[in-house]
Design a protein around this motif. Structure first.
Motif: not given
Ligand code: MG
Ligand code: ATP
Length: 569
Positions: A407, A209, A410
């Motif tokens: 985040e 990530q 990813q």
């Molecule tokens: Mg994710």
């Protein structure tokens, strides 16, 4: 652009529900407006920045050899049944029926669609490797949409999918995307960490990530100075042993009236929480069973590790209720592993290193002391605890640290998870059909926009990095009715336009203070004020990022902006 012709929708206050800076500032700067919870309209200034972010992503994806396509948000149920995710995805998936009762969903992600596309279009091994991407709107009926664009129910994602002949090919494609993501986030001015990640509902064999460092982030990053960094869900740490040289003692049942929590038991029995084992009962809805998870008293359970062990989805597990606990022969607040039968016991590895510890007696108002793993009960031993700050790094043993992050992207090595179940194959040299080896790669475009603001703002408003600012510069005449000031401002404006600068002329009939407040809030990188020295072709040049003001000749102001633009990444 003349300010009088723009949709400047700045506000003094944001609605109360906006609590983080990026949400407040996006609303106050008139960049977005909420339609319903988690769904937003993008106003002209917001859209300009959004498109700049998209273009940077597009440039880097193109450079990496990925090909852009655009697919529909509407996806047929049949494809999701093939991959097995129609059941597994849970209530986040927005499902609907058409007039013929055929079922669909609004795509939360597009593995099925891209796999279907590639299995239909590609047969020859010569066409591989292949990488496809899109920048497209996604739908997830999030449990708690919040923080503006950070967690929406409708949001924009860049999603890419790679198709390779074999694992080695995937490793190469993955590395290319890893490096591409670094370039993208560098160019976007994001301060980020790359962490090892859990693969979640998407599945697969490896993942990273990209986390924008921020206190408002919803992810916890566990990291060490040696370079180890992992999302808290994935994070490991060395188990700690505590007092494990003690002699084993006999189990005793002790009365602990109303003492249910670790703190209460610890105070009552006068033992450290490190001598107590916490027993949590979970209900696994997928397999219709209960499991007991044991961690040391000062630890938390990492539910993702439990879910992964059980091989189920996040929405398929919940803490057991009072009645559930009764049904397995125990009592809420007094659960323990000794004497529980017909139930899987998941034991955090640290528990096996403890000696003579306290557990619930599965009897109202009683605990057992001097319990020991192996002698008094057994179970499946793995790391089920959450890694905590100060734990030893699993790589080097130094203390781990914790930090919060957002985040923003990813990347996953999917392997053949989708290609095998959906029959996305190529014919190898021996004439055999072999599943392609896939990777998938996401960037939350709208979440990235919010993250840039989280990392680039002050009390006055947003401080856009030059390459994503909705406009590069604004020329503000102190009084547009004053002929000299007006002429000076228009001269600078025209010359900047001619040089290709995205510039605004604030021709509004308003007080200068009012105008400055708007541009500082919106975050235009260069604010050029034309005032009393207009006749001498002198202006005031302010850099939004530092708020430093300098008087300089018109020409110098113009060339400063033009030069800065030449240098952007
Ligand atoms: Mg994710
Ligand atoms: P999260 O854990 O935050 O829910 P995720 O891991 O489910 O995200 P992915 O499936 O990896 O998300 O999607 C790729 C990217 O899309 C994420 O890295 C994130 O930047 C973005 N994203 C995911 N969900 C949302 C959302 N509800 N709103 C805005 N962006 C999102």
């Amino acid at each position: 652009m003349k300010a009088s012709r723009m949709l400047i929708a700045t506000l003094k206050e944001a609605p109360q529900e906006a609590i983080i800076s990026s949400h407040i500032l996006l609303i106050r700067a008139g960049m977005i407006r909420k339609l319903v919870s988690g769904v937003y309209n993008y106003l002209p200034l917001g859209l300009r920045t959004l498109q700049k972010i998209e273009n940077i992503i597009r440039e880097e994806m193109d450079k990496a050899g990925s090909l852009e396509i655009l697919s529909s948000a509407i996806q047929p149920k049949e494809l999701w049944e093939e991959s097995g995710r129609w059941q597994k995805y849970g209530p986040e998936l927005m499902r609907f029926k058409d007039r013929h009762e055929r079922e669909f969903c609004l795509g939360p992600t597009h593995e099925e669609i891209f796999t279907d596309l590639v299995r239909t279009e590609i047969k020859s091994r010569k066409s591989l490797p292949l990488s496809l991407y899109q920048i497209q709107t996604k739908y997830r009926d999030e449990l708690r949409p919040r923080f503006g664009l950070m967690r929406g129910r409708e949001f924009i994602m860049k999603d890419a999918y790679s198709f390779d002949l074999d694992q080695k090919g995937l490793d190469e494609s993955y590395k290319i995307m890893y490096d591409t993501y670094c370039r993208i986030f560098d160019r976007l001015g994001i301060d980020y960490k790359i962490v090892l990640a859990d693969t979640g509902a998407i599945g697969g064999t490896g993942s990273h990530q990209f986390m924008a460092i921020s206190d408002v982030g919803e992810s916890n990053i566990v990291y060490c100075n040696c370079g180890y960094a992992a999302d808290e869900e994935k994070a490991e740490s060395m188990p700690e042993s505590f007092n494990n040289d003690e002699e084993l003692k006999e189990v005793e049942k002790v009365n602990t009236p109303k003492m249910k929590t670790i703190e209460e038991v610890s105070n009552f029995l006068n033992v450290s929480p490190k001598k107590i084992v916490k027993s949590l009962v979970y209900r696994d809805y997928a397999n219709d069973k209960f499991v007991v998870v044991l961690v040391r008293g000062d630890r938390e359970v990492n539910e993702i590790k439990v879910i992964n062990h059980l091989g189920i989805a996040e929405h398929e597990i919940a803490l057991a209720s009072y009645d559930d606990i009764k049904s397995i022969g125990s009592v809420e607040g007094f659960v323990g592993p000794v004497g529980l039968s017909n139930i899987e016991i998941l034991v955090d590895e640290e528990v096996t290193m403890m000696k003579n510890f306290v557990v619930g007696a599965n009897e109202f108002d009683y605990h057992l002391v001097n319990v020991n793993y192996g002698r008094d009960f057994t179970g499946t031993v793995k790391m089920f605890r959450a890694a905590a700050s100060g734990d030893k790094c699993p790589v080097c043993g130094l203390p781990l640290e914790l930090e919060r992050g957002i985040e923003v992207g990813q990347i996953f090595k999917l392997g053949t998870k989708y290609s095998a179940s959906m029959d996305c194959t190529y014919t190898d040299e021996a004439g055999k059909n072999v599943p392609m080896v896939m990777g998938c790669y996401g960037i939350g475009v709208t979440r990235t926009l919010s993250s840039i603001i989280e990392q680039h703002h002050d009390d006055f408003g947003i401080k856009w990095p030059l390459n994503v600012a909705p406009y590069h510069a604004v020329v503000v005449p102190i009084n547009y009715k004053d002929e000299t000031m007006k002429a000076g401002a228009e001269k600078i404006y025209q010359q900047l336009l001619n040089a290709g600068v995205e510039v605004i002329l604030d021709d509004r009939d308003a007080k200068p203070g009012f105008k400055f407040k708007d541009w500082e809030l919106i975050g235009i990188p260069y604010i050029i004020t034309v005032g009393r020295l207009a006749g001498d072709e002198i202006c005031e040049f302010k850099e939004r990022s530092t708020m430093e003001k300098v008087e300089m000749p018109f020409n110098e102001a113009i060339s400063t902006v033009v030069e800065a633009l030449k240098n952007i990444k």
